[in-house]
Design an enzyme around this catalytic site. Structure first.
Site: not given
Ligand code: ADP
Length: 404
Positions: A8, A15, A94, A183, A211-212, A244, A288, A334-337, A389
């Site tokens: 990727n 990566k 990718r 995505h 996908h957040l 964005r 966060r 990252g946010i969704g999870e 992915e």
């Molecule tokens: P990318 O789109 O670069 O792959 P990620 O999917 O890793 O990014 O998501 C990164 C985002 O996830 C960070 O900017 C952050 O806003 C969010 N994030 C990570 N951990 C948490 C958390 N514990 N609570 C809220 N948001 C989080």
């Protein structure tokens, strides 16, 4: 067992993940980051199943050199993951954009590369780097099959009414202006996983998935085929993101050019890098930090959080109506999870549509866990599924390789 290497190539990083297939075991993974940001010094990390993480600084000027270095580590006598590169059956890349042509992964040939070179203006920041990554791998492993998986391919299923913008038709015909969507590799994986969790074929399901991450998007998949998504001609459209803007009235651009004297490029840069959560909160692009600052009473952080939720909810509503309901709403990225706060706020007041969050399950499903976060009799399955992915690419190219 076959070894599949997934590569990727991002804007300042490369990566890789090495999989044993069909077991889907990650044998090794690694990355080089900050390529081109600090002169010729980049950070390199490498992780092998048996002996944990190796870290170091390496000297590489560009993505090609980064890949050459990563491959050296991969075959290192002591710490490497293969004794010879010929153990790798296929390299899966990718690739951010497949234009109008690619609706599925493809084996890379000179002709495929020529097509990708031709469409670089559709993704000028990323596609040339993807191509450089592919060429570097072909240089090192000239006898190994290389395949490309496209972030846009999943959205080839969009109906014309869903991918065209209501602008003069020749913008599409002559210049390729349309919704491509991004995505897509993530969404293919999330749809498969959601179907697996529900133990039903994806062809029977209506799925809304978001996908957040740093970039944020959402899509609707109606019985196995994408029918709408929020990112468009570029990944700037749609939801509010880390830096964005997402969608806004395009007439603001010439207005702001006239007001400030700034160029379209400079304002576009602001929309990509100084907007979204960062632009509204004035604090951070990271959810966060936004949640923490909101808890400490920052008005602008509360506003950024509320806007993020407001916009996401609007799309969920639109897709729910577009498909005549939904069997599952999936959170990933990252946010969704990791953010129970966002998931709860987004579903607040949606019991009428069957989206009932179980607060306890929601709070506990974090840190890369997948799980169900809905109440027992909720009409819509609310699922958290970690994005993967790389695994989707490994599955796709392995499947392709195995087909006669
Ligand atoms: P990318 O789109 O670069 O792959 P990620 O999917 O890793 O990014 O998501 C990164 C985002 O996830 C960070 O900017 C952050 O806003 C969010 N994030 C990570 N951990 C948490 C958390 N514990 N609570 C809220 N948001 C989080």
């Amino acid at each position: 067992m076959k070894k599949i290497l997934v590569v990727n190539t991002g804007s300042s990083s490369v990566k890789y993940k090495l999989f044993d297939m069909p077991a889907e075991t990650v044998v090794a993974s690694g990355l080089v980051e900050n390529i081109g940001e600090n002169g010729d010094s980049a950070q390199c990390r490498h992780h092998r199943k048996e002996d944990g993480e190796l870290q170091g600084k390496i000297s590489c000027r560009d993505h090609r050199e980064a890949i050459l270095d990563l491959f050296q580590i991969l075959v290192d006598k002591k710490k490497g993951a293969v004794s010879d590169l010929s153990e790798i059956a296929v390299v899966g890349h990718r690739v951010v954009h497949g234009g109008e042509r690619f609706s599925a992964p493809v084996g890379i040939t000179g002709e495929v590369l020529a097509y990708l070179e031709k469409i670089t203006s559709l993704a000028p920041l990323h596609l040339p780097l993807n191509i450089a990554g592919i060429r570097a791998c072909m240089e090192i492993m000239p006898d190994t099959d290389q395949a490309a998986c496209f972030d846009t391919a999943f959205f080839h299923a969009l109906p014309r009414s869903g991918f065209l913008y209501p602008v003069p038709y020749e913008w599409y015909e002559r210049y390729g202006v349309r919704r491509y969507g991004f995505h897509g590799i993530s969404y293919e994986y999330l749809s498969e996983e959601a179907a697996r969790m529900l133990d039903r074929p994806v062809k029977d399901l209506k799925i809304i998935a978001c996908h957040l991450g740093n970039g944020c998007s959402i899509m609707a998949c109606d019985r196995g085929a994408a029918c709408d998504t929020s990112m468009g001609f570029t990944p700037l459209e749609g939801l509010m993101m880390g830096t964005r803007s997402g969608s806004f009235d395009p007439a603001i651009l010439p207005y702001m050019m006239a007001q400030t004297g700034l160029s379209a490029d400079r304002l576009l840069n602001d929309l990509n890098t100084r907007s979204g959560l960062a632009g509204i909160s004035g604090i951070s692009r990271d959810m966060r930090d936004i949640v923490a600052a909101a808890e400490n009473g920052s008005d602008r952080a509360v506003l950024a959080f509320d806007m993020f939720v407001h916009i996401l909810k609007k799309y969920i509503g639109a897709y729910f109506f577009r498909m005549g309901g939904a069997d599952a709403l999936v959170f990933a990225g990252g946010i969704g999870e990791n953010s129970p706060e966002i998931r709860e706020a987004v579903c607040k007041g949606l019991s009428f549509a069957g989206m009932d969050v179980d607060p306890e399950k929601n709070r506990k499903t974090i840190h890369g866990q997948s799980g169900r976060i809905h109440k027992k009799d909720a009409g819509v399955h609310l699922l958290v599924i970690p994005a993967n992915e790389e695994l989707m690419i490994a599955r796709s190219v392995f499947g392709k390789k195995e087909r006669p």
